[in-house]
Design an enzyme around this catalytic site. Sequence first.
Site, short mmCIF file in Angstrom:
data_model
loop_
_atom_site.label_atom_id
_atom_site.label_comp_id
_atom_site.label_asym_id
_atom_site.label_seq_id
_atom_site.Cartn_x
_atom_site.Cartn_y
_atom_site.Cartn_z
N LYS A 148 -2.27 -7.09 -7.22
CA LYS A 148 -2.06 -5.67 -6.96
C LYS A 148 -0.87 -5.17 -7.79
O LYS A 148 -1.01 -4.97 -8.98
CB LYS A 148 -1.93 -5.44 -5.46
CG LYS A 148 -3.23 -5.88 -4.76
CD LYS A 148 -3.16 -5.84 -3.27
CE LYS A 148 -4.50 -6.19 -2.65
NZ LYS A 148 -5.00 -7.54 -2.97
N HIS A 192 -0.25 -5.23 0.22
CA HIS A 192 -0.30 -3.81 -0.13
C HIS A 192 1.04 -3.11 0.10
O HIS A 192 1.12 -1.89 -0.03
CB HIS A 192 -1.40 -3.12 0.68
CG HIS A 192 -2.76 -3.66 0.40
ND1 HIS A 192 -3.58 -3.13 -0.58
CD2 HIS A 192 -3.44 -4.69 0.95
CE1 HIS A 192 -4.72 -3.81 -0.60
NE2 HIS A 192 -4.66 -4.76 0.32
N SER A 222 -5.15 -2.54 4.61
CA SER A 222 -5.72 -2.28 3.30
C SER A 222 -6.81 -1.22 3.27
O SER A 222 -7.05 -0.61 2.23
CB SER A 222 -6.28 -3.58 2.71
OG SER A 222 -7.29 -4.12 3.55
#
Length: 395
Positions: free
Chosen positions: A242, A211, A183
């Site tokens: 996200k 991610h 990340s």
Amino acid sequence: MKLLQTKLSKYTIPQQTKAAGIYPYFREISSDQDTEVTIYGKKVLMFGSNSYMGLTTHPKVKEAAIEATKKYGTGMAGSPFLNGTLDIYKQLECRLAEYVGKEDAIIYSTGFGVNLGVVSTLTGREDYIILDEQDHASIIEGRRLSFSTYLKYKHNDMESLETQLKKCDPDKVKLIVTDSVFSMEGDVANLPEIVKLAQKYDATVMVDEAHGIGVFGDCGRGVCNHFGVTKDVDLIMGTFSKSFAALGGFIATDKEITNYLRHHSRPYIFTASITPASLAAVNAALDIMLSEPERQAHLWTITHRALKGFRDMGCEIGKTSTPIIPLLIRDNNKTFAITRELFDEGIFVNPVVSPAVAPQDTLIRFSMMATHTEEQIDIALEKIHKVFKKYGLVK
């Protein structure tokens, strides 16, 4: 003043950076989380978000959240173990499992809670947990709650991983846990080799796709899908905060593991269930990710544009190949100062300083969304070049 307050009062670094005018945290945003946000009445381009698909402002996602709130209310007032399991909760678990290619899935209230609850629960005192040294803090905290033997391998170093596997009792459980995309520095785990080593030493593999989902793979299914190792990875973790534009997380795996977790994972059993609005938002976001692959394609277009721009100007960006680009500064105070100057230039970025990284590895984290335009990328490159040149970081 009591002893605790006396001890903690000695921590004055935030006060010092505030006095210097370079404190970069808790900046109040008074607009939606889009490519441009409003902070203290000033409009700035947002390059500090994890909303890789840019769906937090999508009308269909917002409408789904509103309609779910109208039907189910604002909260569940209990854990999924008891009164917090909605019909749309179970439906979304099935969709997520199918999406990432697993038999079953469990939804947790946060992504952090997934790693905390899974890593701390699966292995026993006689077993092993093996982590990449740059794994996310939530994985590390889950490991700390476990009674298993802890082994750590050098970042993305397969020789180091094999060295640690050789230390393990071959008859005990060995759980390898890694991020798919790291990340802070944006590099990608070597999942094909991790899987080969796991097969060689009869280890279990868990991959944190926080991610990776939305960014890699077919319709954003993640790095496991990208490398074609989904069947060989035992547990796939994802987060909703996200690409899915909401809040929460999930673990996808086989039914034997989900059955055990549902009845033993304390962060799952004793945390209130995810809100109806978040469930519906994730469901709508998934619809969009599956039906609009051009979003993912555009994200890669601007990613390549930004990577080339930073390399051309001479920025040190490490081994990233993703929409997460670390701009290495290698000095705490300079990182804070540059973050402030970029904000003054209309660019929002995130500083990453010690103890999150070593003092010599401090950086500015630049991240992109599928809704950024090429023009916005060029503006950011221009402003960053201007400030970095002032500090002698580029030509």
